[in-house]
Write an enzyme that holds these catalytic residues in place. Sequence first.
Site, PDB file in Angstrom:
ATOM      1  N   ARG A 199       0.880  -1.256   0.098  1.00  0.00           N
ATOM      2  CA  ARG A 199       0.085  -0.058   0.001  1.00  0.00           C
ATOM      3  C   ARG A 199       0.673   1.259   0.020  1.00  0.00           C
ATOM      4  NH1 ARG A 199      -2.707   0.395   4.968  1.00  0.00           N
ATOM      5  NH2 ARG A 199      -1.792  -1.218   5.914  1.00  0.00           N
TER       6      ARG A 199
ATOM      7  N   GLY B 243       4.057  -9.572 -10.353  1.00  0.00           N
ATOM      8  CA  GLY B 243       5.125  -9.904 -10.962  1.00  0.00           C
ATOM      9  C   GLY B 243       6.360  -9.582  -9.742  1.00  0.00           C
TER      10      GLY B 243
ATOM     11  N   ASN C  38      10.544   0.338   4.530  1.00  0.00           N
ATOM     12  CA  ASN C  38       9.568   1.404   4.378  1.00  0.00           C
ATOM     13  C   ASN C  38       8.089   1.105   5.040  1.00  0.00           C
ATOM     14  OD1 ASN C  38       7.365   3.044   2.765  1.00  0.00           O
ATOM     15  ND2 ASN C  38       6.642   0.912   2.633  1.00  0.00           N
TER      16      ASN C  38
ATOM     17  N   ASN D 194       6.261  16.166  16.841  1.00  0.00           N
ATOM     18  CA  ASN D 194       4.618  16.165  16.646  1.00  0.00           C
ATOM     19  C   ASN D 194       3.811  15.813  18.076  1.00  0.00           C
ATOM     20  OD1 ASN D 194       2.571  16.822  15.131  1.00  0.00           O
ATOM     21  ND2 ASN D 194       2.559  15.062  13.771  1.00  0.00           N
TER      22      ASN D 194
ATOM     23  N   TYR E  41       6.612   7.673  17.642  1.00  0.00           N
ATOM     24  CA  TYR E  41       6.618   7.642  16.289  1.00  0.00           C
ATOM     25  C   TYR E  41       7.928   8.534  15.809  1.00  0.00           C
ATOM     26  CZ  TYR E  41       5.710   8.161  11.096  1.00  0.00           C
ATOM     27  OH  TYR E  41       5.571   8.240   9.886  1.00  0.00           O
ATOM     28  N   ALA E  42       7.748   9.744  16.432  1.00  0.00           N
ATOM     29  CA  ALA E  42       8.930  10.554  16.186  1.00  0.00           C
ATOM     30  C   ALA E  42      10.518  10.082  16.731  1.00  0.00           C
ATOM     31  CB  ALA E  42       8.749  11.853  16.929  1.00  0.00           C
ATOM     32  N   ALA E  43      10.291   9.411  18.183  1.00  0.00           N
ATOM     33  CA  ALA E  43      11.684   8.759  18.829  1.00  0.00           C
ATOM     34  C   ALA E  43      12.093   7.746  17.800  1.00  0.00           C
ATOM     35  CB  ALA E  43      11.305   8.322  20.061  1.00  0.00           C
ATOM     36  N   ALA E  44      11.083   6.811  17.348  1.00  0.00           N
ATOM     37  CA  ALA E  44      11.412   5.741  16.396  1.00  0.00           C
ATOM     38  C   ALA E  44      12.117   6.203  15.301  1.00  0.00           C
ATOM     39  CB  ALA E  44      10.380   4.906  16.044  1.00  0.00           C
ATOM     40  N   LYS E  45      11.580   7.165  14.535  1.00  0.00           N
ATOM     41  CA  LYS E  45      12.178   7.710  13.332  1.00  0.00           C
ATOM     42  C   LYS E  45      13.381   8.472  13.406  1.00  0.00           C
ATOM     43  CE  LYS E  45       8.676   6.407  10.343  1.00  0.00           C
ATOM     44  NZ  LYS E  45       8.893   5.459   9.251  1.00  0.00           N
TER      45      LYS E  45
HETATM   46  P1  NAP Z   1       0.471   2.963   4.696  1.00  0.00           P
HETATM   47  O1  NAP Z   1      -0.142   3.322   3.561  1.00  0.00           O
HETATM   48  O2  NAP Z   1      -0.480   2.815   5.983  1.00  0.00           O
HETATM   49  O3  NAP Z   1       1.199   1.389   4.414  1.00  0.00           O
HETATM   50  C1  NAP Z   1       1.720   0.989   5.582  1.00  0.00           C
HETATM   51  C2  NAP Z   1       2.613  -0.343   4.967  1.00  0.00           C
HETATM   52  O4  NAP Z   1       3.359  -0.900   6.231  1.00  0.00           O
HETATM   53  C3  NAP Z   1       1.679  -1.393   4.330  1.00  0.00           C
HETATM   54  O5  NAP Z   1       2.282  -1.978   3.425  1.00  0.00           O
HETATM   55  C4  NAP Z   1       1.678  -2.495   5.670  1.00  0.00           C
HETATM   56  O6  NAP Z   1       1.538  -3.838   5.224  1.00  0.00           O
HETATM   57  C5  NAP Z   1       2.975  -2.277   6.404  1.00  0.00           C
HETATM   58  N1  NAP Z   1       3.012  -2.582   7.611  1.00  0.00           N
HETATM   59  C6  NAP Z   1       2.262  -2.316   8.628  1.00  0.00           C
HETATM   60  N2  NAP Z   1       2.346  -2.900   9.782  1.00  0.00           N
HETATM   61  C7  NAP Z   1       3.454  -4.062   9.643  1.00  0.00           C
HETATM   62  C8  NAP Z   1       3.761  -4.822  10.523  1.00  0.00           C
HETATM   63  N3  NAP Z   1       4.061  -5.225  11.422  1.00  0.00           N
HETATM   64  N4  NAP Z   1       4.861  -5.582   9.640  1.00  0.00           N
HETATM   65  C9  NAP Z   1       5.196  -5.493   8.426  1.00  0.00           C
HETATM   66  N5  NAP Z   1       4.699  -4.588   7.533  1.00  0.00           N
HETATM   67  C10 NAP Z   1       3.704  -3.824   8.090  1.00  0.00           C
HETATM   68  O7  NAP Z   1       1.813   3.812   5.058  1.00  0.00           O
HETATM   69  P2  NAP Z   1       2.593   4.747   4.082  1.00  0.00           P
HETATM   70  O8  NAP Z   1       1.768   6.106   4.225  1.00  0.00           O
HETATM   71  O9  NAP Z   1       2.655   4.214   2.926  1.00  0.00           O
HETATM   72  O10 NAP Z   1       4.032   4.833   5.125  1.00  0.00           O
HETATM   73  C11 NAP Z   1       5.095   4.140   4.427  1.00  0.00           C
HETATM   74  C12 NAP Z   1       6.321   4.582   5.161  1.00  0.00           C
HETATM   75  O11 NAP Z   1       6.246   6.125   5.098  1.00  0.00           O
HETATM   76  C13 NAP Z   1       6.088   4.503   6.739  1.00  0.00           C
HETATM   77  O12 NAP Z   1       7.544   4.209   7.244  1.00  0.00           O
HETATM   78  C14 NAP Z   1       5.831   5.763   7.346  1.00  0.00           C
HETATM   79  O13 NAP Z   1       6.099   5.817   8.737  1.00  0.00           O
HETATM   80  C15 NAP Z   1       6.340   6.723   6.396  1.00  0.00           C
HETATM   81  N6  NAP Z   1       5.922   7.903   6.452  1.00  0.00           N
HETATM   82  C16 NAP Z   1       4.447   8.039   5.953  1.00  0.00           C
HETATM   83  C17 NAP Z   1       3.894   9.397   5.962  1.00  0.00           C
HETATM   84  C18 NAP Z   1       2.583   9.695   5.350  1.00  0.00           C
HETATM   85  O14 NAP Z   1       2.128  10.858   5.500  1.00  0.00           O
HETATM   86  N7  NAP Z   1       2.042   8.852   4.616  1.00  0.00           N
HETATM   87  C19 NAP Z   1       4.599  10.546   6.333  1.00  0.00           C
HETATM   88  C20 NAP Z   1       5.977  10.408   6.905  1.00  0.00           C
HETATM   89  C21 NAP Z   1       6.588   9.158   6.858  1.00  0.00           C
HETATM   90  P3  NAP Z   1      -0.159  -4.382   5.032  1.00  0.00           P
HETATM   91  O15 NAP Z   1      -0.768  -3.643   3.863  1.00  0.00           O
HETATM   92  O16 NAP Z   1       0.050  -5.824   5.095  1.00  0.00           O
HETATM   93  O17 NAP Z   1      -0.656  -3.946   6.523  1.00  0.00           O
END
Ligand code: NAP
Length: 240
Positions: free
Chosen positions: A15, A49, A83, A142, A148-152
């Site tokens: 996703r 694929g 990711n 935030n 989340y902020a600490a982890a990142k």
């Molecule tokens: P998302 O649409 O919610 O997708 C999250 C993805 O992580 C999914 O593919 C999900 O897999 C996977 N995931 C969730 N829990 C998991 C687990 N326990 N083990 C393995 N995989 C897991 O998130 P996104 O927005 O694309 O975020 C991707 C990255 O960008 C993240 O690291 C997020 O912190 C970072 N980020 C996002 C934003 C934002 O605004 N969207 C901003 C800053 C940083 P399933 O589909 O199988 O659940």
Amino acid sequence: MSNLQKKVLITGATRGIGKSMAETLFSQNYKIIGTATSDEGVEILNSKGFLGIKLDLNNADSLNHISEKLKEEHKDISILINNAGITKDNIVLRMSDDEWGDVINIHLNGMFKLCKTVLKGMIKSRWGRVINITSASASLGNRGQSNYAAAKAGVEAFSKSLSKEVGPRGITVNCVAPGFIETDMTSYIDEKAKEELIKQIPLGRFGKPEEISQIIEFLVSDQSSYITGQTIHVNGGLYM
Ligand code: NAP
């Protein structure tokens, strides 16, 4: 090595940003191994694929199993993109141990274990790219996102340290820190709150997953060969 031979492991390829990255790199002839947390997710990845594998980063058994499998069957992964991510927001006073632990575990422990798993192969071939997806929250802080902020921020500090360890072996380690991107992760934000957030973004909108993938495409390529230990911010000017 041509893109055709380069194998990329992307966590959370089902996703949002991970899906966009996987599709972008696949279209550039990279071999994609993508992870999903469900069997349905794995099937969808396979149908595109990619090689789909089931991985729950919050489950030590799952992580250990996949780590061993990757070491045996995919010694030739040359690009790792950590990711996958979650948020479990709460103010510190109300945050449960699980909300804290799950977020730290998925982002930090999972990333550490996967880096360790693939680095040997990269060192052997004297070429590698590790890209960790962090967040503007790591730099800004935030409210409600201390976990989340600490982890990142931890991931960013880890990446700088790792880049110093493996730089001499031809491996670069960088982070990409998105701001607000339109994915499931931000879909809970209601329209009113979104309007307020957009006021803080000079480019006046949330970003799209493709706008992260374009940076990833550059970072995995040979064109980025002299960039390591960096965090590339992609946030419409939210943090500068
Ligand atoms: P998302 O649409 O919610 O997708 C999250 C993805 O992580 C999914 O593919 C999900 O897999 C996977 N995931 C969730 N829990 C998991 C687990 N326990 N083990 C393995 N995989 C897991 O998130 P996104 O927005 O694309 O975020 C991707 C990255 O960008 C993240 O690291 C997020 O912190 C970072 N980020 C996002 C934003 C934002 O605004 N969207 C901003 C800053 C940083 P399933 O589909 O199988 O659940």
